[in-house]
Design an enzyme around this catalytic site. Structure first.
Site, mmCIF file in Angstrom:
data_model
loop_
_atom_site.group_PDB
_atom_site.id
_atom_site.type_symbol
_atom_site.label_atom_id
_atom_site.label_comp_id
_atom_site.label_asym_id
_atom_site.label_seq_id
_atom_site.Cartn_x
_atom_site.Cartn_y
_atom_site.Cartn_z
ATOM 1 C CG HIS A 1 129.834 -6.204 -16.556
ATOM 2 N ND1 HIS A 1 128.520 -5.886 -16.292
ATOM 3 C CD2 HIS A 1 129.869 -7.562 -16.674
ATOM 4 C CE1 HIS A 1 127.807 -7.004 -16.224
ATOM 5 N NE2 HIS A 1 128.595 -8.030 -16.464
ATOM 6 C CD GLU A 2 132.316 -9.191 -19.054
ATOM 7 O OE1 GLU A 2 132.262 -10.199 -18.324
ATOM 8 O OE2 GLU A 2 131.316 -8.734 -19.635
ATOM 9 C CB CYS B 1 125.190 -9.786 -16.221
ATOM 10 S SG CYS B 1 126.455 -10.978 -15.763
ATOM 11 C CG HIS C 1 131.645 -11.510 -13.983
ATOM 12 N ND1 HIS C 1 130.547 -12.003 -13.325
ATOM 13 C CD2 HIS C 1 131.154 -10.842 -15.066
ATOM 14 C CE1 HIS C 1 129.437 -11.661 -13.973
ATOM 15 N NE2 HIS C 1 129.782 -10.951 -15.031
HETATM 16 ZN ZN ZN Z 1 128.452 -10.162 -16.344
#
Ligand code: ZN
Length: 198
Positions: free
Chosen positions: A181-182, A139, A185
């Site tokens: 993953h994004e 990341c 966030h």
């Molecule tokens: Zn990330």
């Protein structure tokens, strides 16, 4: 998301207040950050105590007016410039990583010819199918580390078009992993939170 880095750590989520995440107009501070930052924006990292705290914030949707704004177009360009920059060399980035707590991600579409980077405002994951599979992740906000995370390889995403209409798309394979993953966030979740207890 960064494709290549080293060593997992455990990182326990700070339970910050979940503020309202409905659409609201971009604030003056947000507009200023988008306009005045360079093409490559500063990426918040968990190595900085203040960044680490605000990376746990919940992101909001863009209003219809902001979907059509010059600021969103500029932010989209800068997200791509940032994730593609030699110092980052990533495959995905989310708004909160550059200090914009809005539901927006830029993802490299390895499932499309030429693997273009594309930007998705007001994104959410509607459905995940099939078993989770392990894969290595890094990341941009967790420098010099890498860990194994279990993710789905078949998902449906929903995002807004410029005219405000929502569209749904099925994404498969490694690109689906980047979207998960994004999108984490946007909920204040960092991949290291998912390393244990899968
Ligand atoms: Zn990330």
């Amino acid at each position: 998301m960064k494709a290549r880095i080293i060593t997992p750590i455990l990182f326990f989520p700070l339970l910050l207040s979940a503020c309202q995440n409905g659409p609201s107009a971009l604030s003056r501070d947000e507009r200023q950050l988008i306009k005045e930052s360079g093409d490559v924006m500063r990426v918040l990292t968990i190595d900085d105590p203040s960044d680490s705290l605000i990376l746990r914030s919940i992101s909001k949707d863009f209003s219809l007016k902001d979907l059509q704004s010059d600021e969103l177009a500029l932010l989209s360009e800068k997200l791509i410039s940032t994730v593609r920059s030699p110092e980052q060399d990533g495959v995905g980035i989310a708004g909160p990583q550059v200090g914009i707590f809005r539901r927006i991600v830029a993802v490299q579409r390895f499932d499309k010819e030429g693997s273009p980077f594309e930007v998705y405002p007001n994104i959410s994951i509607l459905e995940c199918r099939g078993p989770k599979e392990a894969g290595a992740e890094g990341c941009l906000s967790v420098p010099n580390r890498r860990g194994e995370v279990f993710r789905y390889r078949d998902i449906d995403i929903k995002y807004s078009l410029k005219d405000g209409r929502d569209t749904v798309e099925t994404v498969k394979g490694f690109t689906a992993v980047i979207f998960q993953h994004e999108c984490d966030h946007l909920e204040g979740i960092i991949y290291t939170d998912r390393i244990s207890g899968n």
